[in-house]
Design a protein around this motif. Structure first.
Motif, PDB file in Angstrom:
ATOM      1  N   VAL A  17      49.742  17.897  25.317  1.00 23.23           N
ATOM      2  CA  VAL A  17      49.324  18.331  23.947  1.00 23.23           C
ATOM      3  C   VAL A  17      49.483  17.233  22.796  1.00 23.23           C
ATOM      4  O   VAL A  17      48.759  17.303  21.739  1.00 23.23           O
ATOM      5  N   ARG A  18      50.605  16.486  23.034  1.00 24.36           N
ATOM      6  CA  ARG A  18      50.888  15.507  22.125  1.00 24.36           C
ATOM      7  C   ARG A  18      49.776  14.439  22.202  1.00 24.36           C
ATOM      8  O   ARG A  18      49.108  14.091  21.070  1.00 24.36           O
ATOM      9  N   ALA A  19      49.171  14.189  23.176  1.00 27.18           N
ATOM     10  CA  ALA A  19      47.981  13.415  23.513  1.00 27.18           C
ATOM     11  C   ALA A  19      46.678  13.880  22.715  1.00 27.18           C
ATOM     12  O   ALA A  19      45.914  13.390  22.129  1.00 27.18           O
ATOM     13  N   ILE A  75      44.741  23.367  19.210  1.00 29.17           N
ATOM     14  CA  ILE A  75      45.035  23.389  20.587  1.00 29.17           C
ATOM     15  C   ILE A  75      45.484  24.748  21.263  1.00 29.17           C
ATOM     16  O   ILE A  75      46.115  25.307  20.558  1.00 29.17           O
ATOM     17  N   ARG A  76      45.032  25.048  22.320  1.00 21.66           N
ATOM     18  CA  ARG A  76      45.217  26.159  23.204  1.00 21.66           C
ATOM     19  C   ARG A  76      45.657  25.635  24.613  1.00 21.66           C
ATOM     20  O   ARG A  76      44.763  24.919  25.104  1.00 21.66           O
ATOM     21  N   LEU A 102      50.381  27.932  24.855  1.00 22.79           N
ATOM     22  CA  LEU A 102      50.874  27.171  23.593  1.00 22.79           C
ATOM     23  C   LEU A 102      49.744  27.164  22.806  1.00 22.79           C
ATOM     24  O   LEU A 102      48.769  26.545  23.104  1.00 22.79           O
ATOM     25  N   HIS A 103      49.944  27.364  21.242  1.00 21.80           N
ATOM     26  CA  HIS A 103      48.802  27.250  20.356  1.00 21.80           C
ATOM     27  C   HIS A 103      49.417  26.261  19.278  1.00 21.80           C
ATOM     28  O   HIS A 103      50.704  26.448  18.738  1.00 21.80           O
ATOM     29  N   ASP A 144      52.735  32.510  23.190  1.00 17.82           N
ATOM     30  CA  ASP A 144      52.762  34.012  23.603  1.00 17.82           C
ATOM     31  C   ASP A 144      53.143  34.048  25.086  1.00 17.82           C
ATOM     32  O   ASP A 144      52.612  33.086  26.263  1.00 17.82           O
ATOM     33  N   VAL A 145      54.003  35.261  25.604  1.00 17.87           N
ATOM     34  CA  VAL A 145      53.910  35.374  26.738  1.00 17.87           C
ATOM     35  C   VAL A 145      53.890  36.788  27.114  1.00 17.87           C
ATOM     36  O   VAL A 145      54.164  37.782  26.046  1.00 17.87           O
TER      37      VAL A 145
END
Length: 222
Positions: free
Chosen positions: A80-82, A64-65, A118-119, A221-222
């Motif tokens: 993301v959870r889904a 997931i990205r 988010l990964h 990452d930011v």
């Protein structure tokens, strides 16, 4: 909280970057100091989270990205959870996603625009097996399951050799450090084409191909 150059075997010179290892998540703000390039929050995961993730490790989850921001993070974590496509209602599932939300939310306070990427994925190979520096300002990283990221204190790295072989990059193999499973790290990188006095942390993925281990990792990452 301890700073690594306080340890006799990790002595560094005055101008070298340092790493902070702490049992207190509130100490994370030390990463904003120019001389700190790694913050490692040592912690023990709730047993129910570990048990939940052990039920997920063999499921063929797609990596997931997902773009995230502070304002909409609650809904984005639900998305993301889904996408994770599993029964998150299993014991420990709720605690896991609460933990993902909490550490991600706290980390985004370091983002100038409150945004990040988010990964979340299951890793079964050595991925980035060569010691390197990544091109980002800051990265949140945790191995929820499986061995953690390996990193080098400054007196163990030959920065001139970066991009070559680990044999040349690592000056002393006995000084290679590894984050523990469940630890939450904030790693400082180096953005390309931007002059900076900050030296990013030199790190790599642990070698797991030969052992057959798998990892569940979260990265922002930011």
């Amino acid at each position: 909280m301890k700073i690594s150059n306080y340890l006799p075997f990790l002595k560094v010179t005055k101008n070298d970057p340092r790493q902070v290892i702490s049992h207190n998540w509130e100490d994370r703000k030390c990463i904003l100091k120019p001389e700190i390039n790694l913050f490692d929050w040592e912690r023990l995961l709730d047993k129910s989270i570990v048990q939940y993730l052990e039920t997920q490790i063999e499921i063929l989850h797609k990596p997931i990205r997902y773009p995230i921001d502070r304002k909409n993070l609650c809904d984005q974590i639900k998305d993301v959870r889904a996408m994770w496509k599993n029964n998150s209602n299993l014991e420990g599932g709720e605690l896991f996603w609460q933990d993902v939300y909490k550490i991600t939310k706290d980390f985004l306070e370091f983002s100038e625009n409150g945004m990040g990427i988010l990964h979340l994925k299951v890793v079964s190979n050595d991925a980035c097996a060569k010691f390197h520096i990544d091109g980002y300002d800051l990265r949140l990283f945790t191995s929820y399951l499986g061995p953690g990221t390996e990193w080098l204190p400054e007196n163990a790295v030959n920065r001139v050799a970066l991009g070559t072989s680990n044999d040349r990059i690592v000056k002393d193999q006995s000084k290679v450090q590894r984050m523990k499973t469940g630890d939450v790290g904030i790693l400082k990188g180096e953005l390309p084409n931007r002059k900076s006095s900050v030296k990013g942390i030199v790190h790599r993925s642990p070698e797991i191909s030969q052992t057959g281990e798998k990892r569940i990792i979260l990265r922002v990452d930011v």
